[in-house]
Scaffold this active site. Structure first.
Site, PDB file in Angstrom:
ATOM      1  N   ALA A 102       0.807  -1.075  -0.218  1.00  0.00           N
ATOM      2  CA  ALA A 102       0.040   0.127  -0.272  1.00  0.00           C
ATOM      3  C   ALA A 102       0.782   1.303  -0.126  1.00  0.00           C
ATOM      4  O   ALA A 102       2.066   1.071   0.396  1.00  0.00           O
ATOM      5  CB  ALA A 102      -0.781   0.039   1.042  1.00  0.00           C
ATOM      6  N   GLY A 115       0.536  -5.012   1.050  1.00  0.00           N
ATOM      7  CA  GLY A 115      -0.633  -5.098  -0.132  1.00  0.00           C
ATOM      8  C   GLY A 115      -0.259  -5.634  -1.278  1.00  0.00           C
ATOM      9  O   GLY A 115      -1.245  -6.074  -1.886  1.00  0.00           O
ATOM     10  N   GLU A 121      -0.954  -9.203  -0.540  1.00  0.00           N
ATOM     11  CA  GLU A 121      -2.270  -9.408  -0.174  1.00  0.00           C
ATOM     12  C   GLU A 121      -2.936  -9.375  -1.501  1.00  0.00           C
ATOM     13  O   GLU A 121      -3.784 -10.309  -1.845  1.00  0.00           O
ATOM     14  CB  GLU A 121      -2.747  -8.444   0.725  1.00  0.00           C
ATOM     15  CG  GLU A 121      -2.303  -8.667   1.884  1.00  0.00           C
ATOM     16  CD  GLU A 121      -2.336  -7.467   2.958  1.00  0.00           C
ATOM     17  OE1 GLU A 121      -2.240  -6.191   2.637  1.00  0.00           O
ATOM     18  OE2 GLU A 121      -2.793  -7.740   4.179  1.00  0.00           O
ATOM     19  N   GLU A 177       4.465  -5.006   7.218  1.00  0.00           N
ATOM     20  CA  GLU A 177       3.698  -3.918   8.017  1.00  0.00           C
ATOM     21  C   GLU A 177       4.463  -3.813   9.360  1.00  0.00           C
ATOM     22  O   GLU A 177       4.325  -2.667  10.078  1.00  0.00           O
ATOM     23  CB  GLU A 177       2.335  -4.417   7.975  1.00  0.00           C
ATOM     24  CG  GLU A 177       1.656  -4.287   6.764  1.00  0.00           C
ATOM     25  CD  GLU A 177       1.699  -5.454   5.775  1.00  0.00           C
ATOM     26  OE1 GLU A 177       2.448  -6.365   5.925  1.00  0.00           O
ATOM     27  OE2 GLU A 177       0.748  -5.592   4.708  1.00  0.00           O
TER      28      GLU A 177
HETATM   29  N1  CO8 Z   1       4.582   3.237  -0.580  1.00  0.00           N
HETATM   30  C1  CO8 Z   1       5.243   4.371  -1.156  1.00  0.00           C
HETATM   31  N2  CO8 Z   1       6.096   4.328  -1.708  1.00  0.00           N
HETATM   32  C2  CO8 Z   1       7.075   3.525  -1.948  1.00  0.00           C
HETATM   33  C3  CO8 Z   1       6.700   1.956  -1.307  1.00  0.00           C
HETATM   34  C4  CO8 Z   1       5.357   2.220  -0.748  1.00  0.00           C
HETATM   35  N3  CO8 Z   1       5.080   0.816  -0.121  1.00  0.00           N
HETATM   36  N4  CO8 Z   1       7.407   1.231  -1.768  1.00  0.00           N
HETATM   37  C5  CO8 Z   1       8.654   1.846  -2.442  1.00  0.00           C
HETATM   38  N5  CO8 Z   1       8.120   3.286  -2.557  1.00  0.00           N
HETATM   39  C6  CO8 Z   1       8.966   4.236  -3.146  1.00  0.00           C
HETATM   40  C7  CO8 Z   1      10.157   4.711  -2.458  1.00  0.00           C
HETATM   41  O1  CO8 Z   1       9.714   5.882  -1.498  1.00  0.00           O
HETATM   42  C8  CO8 Z   1      11.060   5.274  -3.374  1.00  0.00           C
HETATM   43  O2  CO8 Z   1      10.481   6.736  -3.741  1.00  0.00           O
HETATM   44  P1  CO8 Z   1      11.607   7.993  -3.771  1.00  0.00           P
HETATM   45  O3  CO8 Z   1      12.437   7.527  -5.172  1.00  0.00           O
HETATM   46  O4  CO8 Z   1      10.569   9.169  -4.149  1.00  0.00           O
HETATM   47  O5  CO8 Z   1      12.318   8.071  -2.477  1.00  0.00           O
HETATM   48  C9  CO8 Z   1      10.901   4.502  -4.642  1.00  0.00           C
HETATM   49  O6  CO8 Z   1       9.483   3.720  -4.343  1.00  0.00           O
HETATM   50  C10 CO8 Z   1      11.790   3.376  -4.937  1.00  0.00           C
HETATM   51  O7  CO8 Z   1      12.106   2.694  -3.468  1.00  0.00           O
HETATM   52  P2  CO8 Z   1      13.445   2.394  -3.105  1.00  0.00           P
HETATM   53  O8  CO8 Z   1      14.376   3.747  -2.997  1.00  0.00           O
HETATM   54  O9  CO8 Z   1      13.115   2.280  -1.407  1.00  0.00           O
HETATM   55  O10 CO8 Z   1      13.844   1.168  -3.706  1.00  0.00           O
HETATM   56  P3  CO8 Z   1      14.992  -0.014  -3.204  1.00  0.00           P
HETATM   57  O11 CO8 Z   1      14.902  -0.854  -4.380  1.00  0.00           O
HETATM   58  O12 CO8 Z   1      15.925   0.657  -2.419  1.00  0.00           O
HETATM   59  O13 CO8 Z   1      13.930  -0.879  -1.825  1.00  0.00           O
HETATM   60  C11 CO8 Z   1      12.113  -1.842  -1.108  1.00  0.00           C
HETATM   61  C12 CO8 Z   1      13.031  -1.470  -2.362  1.00  0.00           C
HETATM   62  C13 CO8 Z   1      12.740  -3.031  -0.442  1.00  0.00           C
HETATM   63  C14 CO8 Z   1      10.659  -2.548  -1.803  1.00  0.00           C
HETATM   64  C15 CO8 Z   1      11.525  -0.547  -0.367  1.00  0.00           C
HETATM   65  O14 CO8 Z   1      11.039   0.293  -1.347  1.00  0.00           O
HETATM   66  C16 CO8 Z   1      10.492  -0.838   0.722  1.00  0.00           C
HETATM   67  O15 CO8 Z   1      10.636  -1.618   1.706  1.00  0.00           O
HETATM   68  N6  CO8 Z   1       9.359  -0.605   0.442  1.00  0.00           N
HETATM   69  C17 CO8 Z   1       8.328  -0.537   1.316  1.00  0.00           C
HETATM   70  C18 CO8 Z   1       7.613  -2.054   1.480  1.00  0.00           C
HETATM   71  C19 CO8 Z   1       6.632  -2.116   2.612  1.00  0.00           C
HETATM   72  O16 CO8 Z   1       6.827  -1.802   3.745  1.00  0.00           O
HETATM   73  N7  CO8 Z   1       5.239  -2.296   2.186  1.00  0.00           N
HETATM   74  C20 CO8 Z   1       4.224  -2.434   2.938  1.00  0.00           C
HETATM   75  C21 CO8 Z   1       3.599  -1.446   2.843  1.00  0.00           C
HETATM   76  S1  CO8 Z   1       2.406  -1.187   4.383  1.00  0.00           S
HETATM   77  C22 CO8 Z   1       1.114  -2.135   3.474  1.00  0.00           C
HETATM   78  O17 CO8 Z   1       0.946  -2.717   2.702  1.00  0.00           O
HETATM   79  C23 CO8 Z   1      -0.160  -2.104   4.455  1.00  0.00           C
HETATM   80  C24 CO8 Z   1      -0.978  -3.191   3.868  1.00  0.00           C
HETATM   81  C25 CO8 Z   1      -2.136  -2.864   4.515  1.00  0.00           C
HETATM   82  C26 CO8 Z   1      -3.389  -3.372   3.624  1.00  0.00           C
HETATM   83  C27 CO8 Z   1      -3.412  -2.851   2.272  1.00  0.00           C
HETATM   84  C28 CO8 Z   1      -3.129  -1.079   2.199  1.00  0.00           C
HETATM   85  C29 CO8 Z   1      -3.758  -0.654   0.901  1.00  0.00           C
END
Ligand code: CO8
Length: 257
Positions: A65, A108, A111, A131
């Site tokens: 998400a 998400g 999911e 999460e």
């Molecule tokens: N949301 C918003 N932006 C994101 C997300 C995300 N989930 N994941 C990555 N991005 C963005 C980063 O902020 C970054 O943006 P910017 O260039 O503006 O800084 C861009 O994508 C590239 O990401 P990274 O630089 O971090 O890329 P890396 O290759 O270094 O890392 C990862 C990749 C490991 C995937 C890392 O981006 C990461 O850990 N992302 C978050 C993963 C996460 O925690 N996901 C869970 C989110 S919470 C959730 O899903 C709750 C679910 C609840 C129900 C469903 C809800 C709708």
């Protein structure tokens, strides 16, 4: 309707949806989820489509998400806005949906893949429910579907530690049905979906409904439900055609697609 965050196309009888927010690793914001559910509803209503594929990029199916969209939400925003309930529309789609996952399928994103009927993975796929690292827990079925699919031991491990599962472990654990090389992912998904789309559509939809029932009910109720659906199939032209074609050693030509 033009879409901003997804690409929607049709390949023969397969509806293909590509999640397309590359700069955010396909993070699932409300605009994308609105467009995705609209595209699914449109394919469900389109007689020319028999099966649907959802895919992302080689780097990310979806990294969760959208954290930036969620971070300042209050409880009242989430409760009054009924946050996440609209995601249920994915599971209300009656035609089968296949998730073709490469790269990250996190939170998400994992999911969403689990809401699909079949998931296949590229060797570089990574599944996780991180999460907990954000101070929350899965909210779109992660604690429920993951536990039913991979069992309590692995679900607890993933949900409580936030660790990722690679494609090989995901296949071994029952999260995905096949693992292929990244450059074969889309072709494999389209070929599987094309095969499904060539069968009788009402029979395919009934089979999907019956398998899904296994996750909703007891074994006795589930087998009773299955038997009733099975019996009802003898009222269809396609049962007659399918069995007649077998006996006559020819390819069936199903009426209802
Ligand atoms: N949301 C918003 N932006 C994101 C997300 C995300 N989930 N994941 C990555 N991005 C963005 C980063 O902020 C970054 O943006 P910017 O260039 O503006 O800084 C861009 O994508 C590239 O990401 P990274 O630089 O971090 O890329 P890396 O290759 O270094 O890392 C990862 C990749 C490991 C995937 C890392 O981006 C990461 O850990 N992302 C978050 C993963 C996460 O925690 N996901 C869970 C989110 S919470 C959730 O899903 C709750 C679910 C609840 C129900 C469903 C809800 C709708």
């Amino acid at each position: 309707m033009p879409y901003e965050t997804i690409i929607v196309e049709t390949r023969e009888r397969v509806g293909l949806i590509t999640l397309n927010r590359p700069k955010a690793l396909n993070a699932l914001n409300s605009e994308l989820m609105g467009e995705l559910t609209a595209a699914l509803q449109a394919f469900d209503a389109d007689d020319k489509v028999g099966c649907i594929v959802i895919t992302g990029s080689e780097k990310a199916f979806a990294a969760g998400a959208d954290i930036k969209e969620m971070q300042s939400k209050t409880y009242m925003d989430a409760y009054k806005g009924d946050f996440l309930t609209s995601w249920d529309r994915v599971t209300q789609t009656r035609k089968p949906i296949l998730a073709a996952v490469a790269g990250y399928a996190l939170g998400g994103g994992c999911e969403l893949a689990m809401m699909c009927d079949i998931a296949i993975a590229a060797t570089n796929a990574r599944f996780g429910q991180p999460e907990i690292t954000l101070g929350v827990m899965p909210g779109a079925g992660g604690t429920q579907r993951l536990t039913r699919f991979v069992g309590k031991a692995k679900a607890m491990d993933m949900v409580l530690t936030g660790r990722m599962m690679d494609a090989e472990e995901a296949e071994r654990s029952g999260l995905v049905s096949r693992v292929v090389e990244p450059d074969a992912l889309l072709d494999t998904a389209l070929s599987m979906a094309g095969k499904i789309a060539d069968f009788s559509l009402p029979i395919v939809m009934l089979a999907k409904e019956s398998v899904n029932r296994a996750y909703e009910t007891t074994l006795a109720e589930g087998t009773r439900f299955e038997r009733r659906l099975f019996q009802s199939m003898f009222a269809t032209d396609d049962q007659k055609e399918g069995m007649e074609a077998f006996v006559e050693k020819r390819t069936p030509n199903f009426t209802h697609k």
